[in-house]
Motif scaffolding. Structure first.
Motif, PDB file in Angstrom:
ATOM      1  N   GLU A 253      -3.666  -9.992  -8.188  1.00  0.00           N
ATOM      2  CA  GLU A 253      -2.366  -9.342  -8.260  1.00  0.00           C
ATOM      3  C   GLU A 253      -2.281  -8.520  -9.554  1.00  0.00           C
ATOM      4  O   GLU A 253      -2.795  -8.931 -10.592  1.00  0.00           O
ATOM      5  CB  GLU A 253      -1.238 -10.379  -8.242  1.00  0.00           C
ATOM      6  CG  GLU A 253      -1.159 -11.207  -6.970  1.00  0.00           C
ATOM      7  CD  GLU A 253      -0.529 -10.442  -5.819  1.00  0.00           C
ATOM      8  OE1 GLU A 253       0.053  -9.363  -6.082  1.00  0.00           O
ATOM      9  OE2 GLU A 253      -0.617 -10.919  -4.676  1.00  0.00           O
ATOM     10  N   GLU A 259       2.312  -2.745  -4.603  1.00  0.00           N
ATOM     11  CA  GLU A 259       2.014  -2.472  -3.193  1.00  0.00           C
ATOM     12  C   GLU A 259       0.521  -2.325  -2.934  1.00  0.00           C
ATOM     13  O   GLU A 259       0.116  -2.045  -1.798  1.00  0.00           O
ATOM     14  CB  GLU A 259       2.732  -1.179  -2.751  1.00  0.00           C
ATOM     15  CG  GLU A 259       4.244  -1.211  -2.915  1.00  0.00           C
ATOM     16  CD  GLU A 259       4.867  -2.289  -2.039  1.00  0.00           C
ATOM     17  OE1 GLU A 259       4.354  -2.492  -0.926  1.00  0.00           O
ATOM     18  OE2 GLU A 259       5.848  -2.908  -2.470  1.00  0.00           O
ATOM     19  N   LEU A 262      -1.044  -4.784  -0.260  1.00  0.00           N
ATOM     20  CA  LEU A 262      -0.565  -4.484   1.086  1.00  0.00           C
ATOM     21  C   LEU A 262      -1.238  -3.233   1.628  1.00  0.00           C
ATOM     22  O   LEU A 262      -1.660  -3.186   2.798  1.00  0.00           O
ATOM     23  CB  LEU A 262       0.960  -4.307   1.069  1.00  0.00           C
ATOM     24  CG  LEU A 262       1.606  -3.955   2.420  1.00  0.00           C
ATOM     25  CD1 LEU A 262       1.320  -5.048   3.437  1.00  0.00           C
ATOM     26  CD2 LEU A 262       3.105  -3.757   2.257  1.00  0.00           C
ATOM     27  N   GLN A 263      -1.360  -2.209   0.795  1.00  0.00           N
ATOM     28  CA  GLN A 263      -2.031  -0.975   1.228  1.00  0.00           C
ATOM     29  C   GLN A 263      -3.500  -1.231   1.539  1.00  0.00           C
ATOM     30  O   GLN A 263      -4.042  -0.714   2.523  1.00  0.00           O
ATOM     31  CB  GLN A 263      -1.888   0.097   0.154  1.00  0.00           C
ATOM     32  CG  GLN A 263      -0.466   0.602  -0.037  1.00  0.00           C
ATOM     33  CD  GLN A 263      -0.371   1.658  -1.122  1.00  0.00           C
ATOM     34  OE1 GLN A 263      -1.382   2.119  -1.646  1.00  0.00           O
ATOM     35  NE2 GLN A 263       0.854   2.032  -1.470  1.00  0.00           N
ATOM     36  N   THR A 266      -3.707  -3.026   4.839  1.00  0.00           N
ATOM     37  CA  THR A 266      -3.373  -2.111   5.936  1.00  0.00           C
ATOM     38  C   THR A 266      -4.559  -1.217   6.265  1.00  0.00           C
ATOM     39  O   THR A 266      -4.921  -1.032   7.441  1.00  0.00           O
ATOM     40  CB  THR A 266      -2.153  -1.253   5.551  1.00  0.00           C
ATOM     41  OG1 THR A 266      -1.038  -2.113   5.293  1.00  0.00           O
ATOM     42  CG2 THR A 266      -1.805  -0.295   6.677  1.00  0.00           C
TER      43      THR A 266
END
Length: 321
Positions: A253, A259, A262-263, A266
């Motif tokens: 982290e 973000e 998450l990106q 994805t």
């Protein structure tokens, strides 16, 4: 083993579930003022050193005196018999071993420890034993509590620390798991041979390793034709892809880029979906090609007989696909 001896301004931040469970245990301490002071010690570097000696944690914490206080922390160790039950349970599920190898604590790990009637995580704070050379009679004192916080930070990096406190180091646990797994597979192979009328005492022959396992370049290839009449290929249902089955990935982290993870996930899922769709299209194309070859062979067979003019309006029948 070296353990971090200070926390950043943001503290532990978002952590895996097993760290959160450890922190909840500490925060259940009723003397909140001591916890606040302990948190300050942990953040400001008052914990000078933390090290493992056998199955205990030894630390030096700088308090109000010139000489640092000595802190010891430990959990009740499981006996060899208890570990035997735990290892037997762990060997029943390959997923548990795979997650531990990846540095992830399985969420249902306590089911394996339930086989021995023991627990991996302490149920209450009193089960975490501690000693401190400070004059404070409370247990845990603020010096020991500061070490508790830093141990939680260590758990986020290496869940095997908790196993070590229970009596098994990382290397011991993984070696025992590998042995347990081999014995289990051998027992299953012998049982299978016995059910098929073979000699259960005959050692199992090792299965040849598929070429694709040793050659990552072949992981996304499938050269064998598929018969579309026999094989139906469908995309994975939602929530059943390999990434979802693997569970949460241990990604670092960074507060500056909230973000980013998450990106990344994805894009990773999109890439995996594209590769899966391409592989499915290739497999289906190979199946259609085989069907067309069969059709061609079926149509060519009558050509060996004397040629006759077909009846008016008749059509040749292609081979079944």
């Amino acid at each position: 083993m070296t353990i971090t001896t200070s926390l950043g301004d943001q503290g532990l931040g978002q952590q895996p579930w097993w760290v959160e469970q450890w922190m909840e245990l500490i925060n259940s301490y009723r003397y909140k003022k001591r916890l606040e002071r302990a948190w300050t010690y942990a953040r400001e570097g008052n914990v000078l050193s933390i090290r493992f000696e056998g199955r205990r944690v030894h630390a030096r914490v700088q308090g109000s005196e010139a000489e640092p206080y000595k802190v010891k922390l430990w959990l009740d160790v499981l006996s060899d018999e208890d570990w035997g039950y735990v290892l037997e349970a762990l060997g029943q599920k390959a997923r548990w071993s795979a997650q531990l190898l990846a540095g992830i604590m399985p969420q249902d790990i306590e089911r394996a420890f339930a086989a021995s009637g023991r627990r991996l995580f302490p149920f209450k704070l009193q089960e975490v034993r501690s000693e401190c050379s400070c004059p404070d009679k409370a247990n845990p004192c603020k010096h020991a509590s500061a070490v508790y916080y830093l141990m939680g930070d260590r758990f986020s990096e290496d869940p095997f620390v908790l196993f070590q406190l229970r009596g098994r180091t990382r290397s011991q646990l993984l070696a025992d798991l590998a042995l347990q797994r081999r014995e289990l597979l051998q027992q299953r192979a012998q049982a299978l041979r016995a059910s098929q009328g073979g000699d259960a005492g005959t050692p199992a022959l090792a299965h040849p390793t598929p070429v694709a396992i040793n050659d990552p370049g072949r992981w996304w290839r499938y050269d064998a034709p598929l018969d579309p009449a026999l094989v139906v290929i469908t995309p994975a249902m939602e929530g059943e892809s390999g990434l979802e089955e693997a569970g949460p990935l241990p990604l670092a982290e960074d507060g500056r880029f909230p973000e980013a993870n998450l990106q990344f996930l994805t894009h990773l899922k999109a890439q995996a979906l594209g590769l899966a769709q391409a592989a499915m299209a290739t497999a289906m194309a190979a199946g259609r090609s085989m069907g067309e070859d069969n059709s061609a062979n079926g149509a060519a067979a009558p050509a060996e007989a004397p040629a006759e003019a077909p009846a008016s309006g008749s059509k040749s029948q292609p081979g079944r696909r």
